[in-house]
Design an enzyme around this catalytic site. Structure first.
Site, PDB file in Angstrom:
ATOM      1  N   GLY A  45       0.832  -1.189   0.000  1.00 54.85           N
ATOM      2  CA  GLY A  45       0.000   0.000   0.000  1.00 54.85           C
ATOM      3  C   GLY A  45       0.868   1.240   0.000  1.00 54.85           C
ATOM      4  O   GLY A  45       2.015   1.220   0.444  1.00 54.85           O
ATOM      5  N   GLN A  50       2.777  10.133   1.149  1.00 55.97           N
ATOM      6  CA  GLN A  50       4.079   9.474   1.254  1.00 55.97           C
ATOM      7  C   GLN A  50       4.989   9.831   0.083  1.00 55.97           C
ATOM      8  O   GLN A  50       6.196   9.632   0.163  1.00 55.97           O
ATOM      9  CB  GLN A  50       3.916   7.952   1.337  1.00 55.97           C
ATOM     10  N   CYS A  94       5.763   0.151   7.243  1.00 50.93           N
ATOM     11  CA  CYS A  94       5.393   1.311   6.430  1.00 50.93           C
ATOM     12  C   CYS A  94       6.589   1.704   5.576  1.00 50.93           C
ATOM     13  O   CYS A  94       7.716   1.735   6.061  1.00 50.93           O
ATOM     14  CB  CYS A  94       4.987   2.460   7.352  1.00 50.93           C
ATOM     15  N   LEU A  95       6.311   2.009   4.311  1.00 49.30           N
ATOM     16  CA  LEU A  95       7.401   2.397   3.414  1.00 49.30           C
ATOM     17  C   LEU A  95       8.049   3.712   3.854  1.00 49.30           C
ATOM     18  O   LEU A  95       9.195   3.977   3.509  1.00 49.30           O
ATOM     19  CB  LEU A  95       6.896   2.497   1.970  1.00 49.30           C
ATOM     20  N   HIS A 136      -4.732   1.355   7.233  1.00 56.77           N
ATOM     21  CA  HIS A 136      -3.389   1.938   7.380  1.00 56.77           C
ATOM     22  C   HIS A 136      -3.211   3.088   6.376  1.00 56.77           C
ATOM     23  O   HIS A 136      -2.732   4.162   6.730  1.00 56.77           O
ATOM     24  CB  HIS A 136      -2.354   0.824   7.152  1.00 56.77           C
ATOM     25  N   GLU A 137      -3.615   2.852   5.118  1.00 60.85           N
ATOM     26  CA  GLU A 137      -3.435   3.874   4.081  1.00 60.85           C
ATOM     27  C   GLU A 137      -4.372   5.064   4.286  1.00 60.85           C
ATOM     28  O   GLU A 137      -3.971   6.218   4.096  1.00 60.85           O
ATOM     29  CB  GLU A 137      -3.615   3.271   2.688  1.00 60.85           C
ATOM     30  N   HIS A 140      -2.982   7.436   6.718  1.00 61.46           N
ATOM     31  CA  HIS A 140      -1.990   8.365   6.135  1.00 61.46           C
ATOM     32  C   HIS A 140      -2.668   9.644   5.651  1.00 61.46           C
ATOM     33  O   HIS A 140      -2.123  10.738   5.780  1.00 61.46           O
ATOM     34  CB  HIS A 140      -1.256   7.725   4.957  1.00 61.46           C
TER      35      HIS A 140
END
Length: 174
Positions: A45, A50, A94-95, A136-137, A140
């Protein structure tokens, strides 16, 4: 085109994103870039903030098996309509917080509404990993990171590691 992923702590990762008012070719291209960036990372994701874009756009694909066809989803203005009382705990990463993982408990099943890349309103019920990923996304887009669910000491420890990582990466660029 692959995009650079912001690393925590970056103030943009803590900001509320603006709704997408009108789908443009530019936003569809951004969604394609985000999918390419997510797959390359590799991740399941990615949210627009991000990559430094403060719009309500997420991409995800939780298909893990080599034998399964990928299922890339592009969601403009996603929102949770409902969530189950039953919860799941997954080890999240997380990226924007590379190589750091922690268990987070979230609703096991969620109903989500979004606008797809063709401008159509979609709704779907997600379960398990897909439910965790979409939550989660969406977090963000609201300026919330998975580490915000952790106890302060653990969150501070991860943040310190990210500050150190950012300094190391900045030195490598010089």
């Amino acid at each position: 085109m692959k995009r650079n992923i912001l690393i925590h702590p970056d103030p943009r990762l803590k900001k509320l994103c603006e709704p997408v008012a009108d789908l443009s070719d530019e936003l569809r291209a951004l969604a394609d870039d985000m999918l390419e960036t997510m797959y390359d990372a590799p991740g399941i994701g990615l949210a627009a903030p991000q990559v430094g874009v403060m719009q309500r756009l997420i991409v995800l694909d939780c298909v893990k098996g080599e034998s399964e066809a990928p299922r890339p989803l592009v969601m403009f203005n996603p929102r949770l309509l409902a969530s189950s009382d039953e919860t799941n705990t997954y080890e999240e990463g997380c990226l924007s917080i590379p190589d750091q993982y922690a268990e987070v408990t979230r609703p096991k099943v969620v109903d989500v509404e979004w606008i797809d890349r063709d401008g159509k309103v979609k709704t779907e019920t997600f379960d398990g990993l897909w439910a965790t990923c979409v939550q989660h996304e969406i977090d963000h887009l609201d300026g919330k990171l998975f580490i915000d669910y952790l106890k302060p000491l653990k969150r501070q420890m991860i943040t310190r590691k990210m500050v150190k990582l950012k300094k190391e990466l900045a030195r490598e660029k010089v």
